[in-house]
Design an enzyme around this catalytic site. Structure first.
Site, PDB file in Angstrom:
ATOM      1  N   CYS A 112      14.221  14.011 -67.839  1.00  0.00           N
ATOM      2  CA  CYS A 112      13.365  13.730 -66.687  1.00  0.00           C
ATOM      3  C   CYS A 112      13.820  12.520 -65.874  1.00  0.00           C
ATOM      4  O   CYS A 112      13.302  12.268 -64.789  1.00  0.00           O
ATOM      5  CB  CYS A 112      11.927  13.544 -67.152  1.00  0.00           C
ATOM      6  SG  CYS A 112      11.324  14.923 -68.147  1.00  0.00           S
ATOM      7  N   HIS A 245       8.299  10.280 -61.989  1.00  0.00           N
ATOM      8  CA  HIS A 245       8.402  11.596 -62.609  1.00  0.00           C
ATOM      9  C   HIS A 245       7.010  12.169 -62.828  1.00  0.00           C
ATOM     10  O   HIS A 245       6.108  11.479 -63.306  1.00  0.00           O
ATOM     11  CB  HIS A 245       9.152  11.482 -63.934  1.00  0.00           C
ATOM     12  CG  HIS A 245       9.043  12.691 -64.787  1.00  0.00           C
ATOM     13  ND1 HIS A 245       9.356  13.957 -64.325  1.00  0.00           N
ATOM     14  CD2 HIS A 245       8.634  12.851 -66.081  1.00  0.00           C
ATOM     15  CE1 HIS A 245       9.159  14.830 -65.292  1.00  0.00           C
ATOM     16  NE2 HIS A 245       8.717  14.185 -66.358  1.00  0.00           N
ATOM     17  N   ASN A 275       5.309  19.839 -64.929  1.00  0.00           N
ATOM     18  CA  ASN A 275       6.450  18.964 -65.194  1.00  0.00           C
ATOM     19  C   ASN A 275       7.731  19.764 -64.973  1.00  0.00           C
ATOM     20  O   ASN A 275       8.039  20.677 -65.732  1.00  0.00           O
ATOM     21  CB  ASN A 275       6.357  18.456 -66.642  1.00  0.00           C
ATOM     22  CG  ASN A 275       7.489  17.524 -67.024  1.00  0.00           C
ATOM     23  OD1 ASN A 275       8.537  17.504 -66.391  1.00  0.00           O
ATOM     24  ND2 ASN A 275       7.289  16.761 -68.084  1.00  0.00           N
TER      25      ASN A 275
END
EC number: 2.3.1.180
Length: 320
Positions: A112, A245, A275
């Site tokens: 990420c 993120h 996500n």
């Protein structure tokens, strides 16, 4: 001296929307359970497009918006943990498909944090004076890496891609940087493969699915990452917006308190995408340019921060 600037942004997500209610029909979960813990309401899931397809769509958009020909590109960098294959890289597939015959291409694997690491790398390439233009893309098809019976993990992730065109500039646009890794604390594991050869005992069992210790990642983000961001902000000054993120709405809420910054400065879209790992920050950036919250060519400053498996975490302060 050469500098680098973000001159264009773009994003793309598969058309298929999967809501929390949709997931409740295939696993033991509910909209209330997912939303209260993560803020996620829906995500995009690819039906037949692979990671390079999503990344290529973004690349074509960036070329069209800029008016550049693919031959003018010097490099293509793609951040991903869900490549089409072990090789060639997603970046190489994009480079070949768009016809960027003069560009070199490679992938960066930093989960990420991948887009931030890739953007920091690309900025150095241009700052060296050897290269003038390149694409930096974050792209993921995480749906193919998930165990869809594992509600603790499967409900979190989505598919998508976003990216930027980075070009040479006469003015400095990158004002702060902090890149970090702690390989002793994995936290996220995807596609574990057994060590099998004619000489191995063959007893190791592979687990091809992504697994995540959500609580450990949450604690890591709100403690270690927030401290890193706070130090960068204290050194370089508070930016206009924070683009972190997009893992969990509660992480953003806690981060704002830890860093002592107005929560309104933290942009969010995980409600609609879940996500998307390396794609989350460039998707968020592109969407907020599209809705005019952010304006390219302005004096606005943004802090981009990724954190996740590795463990990895990194932040950049950029004038857009």
């Amino acid at each position: 001296m050469a500098f680098a600037k973000i001159s264009q942004v773009a994003h793309y997500a598969p058309a298929q929307v999967v809501t929390n209610d949709d997931l409740s029909k295939i696993m033991d979960t509910s909209d209330e359970w997912i939303r209260s813990r993560t803020g996620i309401q829906e995500r995009r899931i690819s039906l037949n497009e692979n990671t390079s397809d999503l990344a290529t769509n973004v690349a074509y958009q960036l070329l069209e918006k800029s008016g550049l020909s693919p031959e003018e590109l010097d490099f293509v960098l793609v951040a991903t943990i869900s490549p089409d294959n072990s090789m060639p890289s997603v970046a190489a597939r994009v480079q070949g498909t768009i016809g960027a015959v003069n560009a070199f291409a490679f992938d960066i694997t930093a989960a990420c944090s991948g887009f931030v690491f890739a953007l920091a790398t690309a900025e150095k390439l241009i700052k060296s004076g050897a290269y003038k233009k390149g694409l930096v893309i974050g792209a993921e098809v995480l749906s193919k890496t998930l165990d869809w019976s594992d509600r603790a993990t499967a409900v979190l992730f989505g598919d998508g891609a976003g990216g930027v065109l980075l070009e040479e500039s006469e003015e400095e646009h990158f004002f702060g940087e902090s890149l970090n890794t702690d390989g002793s604390k994995g936290g996220l594991e995807s596609g574990a493969s057994a060590v099998i050869s004619p000489y191995s005992d063959g007893t190791e069992q592979p687990n091809p699915y992504m697994q995540m210790d959500g609580k450990a990642i949450f604690d890591f983000a709100v403690k270690t990452v927030s401290k890193s961001i706070k130090a960068l902000v204290e050194e370089k000054g508070e930016p206009d917006y924070f683009l972190l993120h997009q893992a969990n709405i509660r992480i953003l809420d806690t981060m704002a308190k830890k860093i002592d910054v107005s929560r309104d400065k933290f942009l969010a879209n995980m409600m609609s995408y879940g996500n998307t790992s390396a794609a989350s920050i460039p998707i968020l950036l592109s969407e907020n340019v599209a809705n005019e919250t952010l304006k390219l060519g302005s004096d606005q400053t943004i802090l981009l921060s990724g954190f996740g498996g590795g463990l990895t975490w990194g932040s950049l302060i950029v004038k857009i």
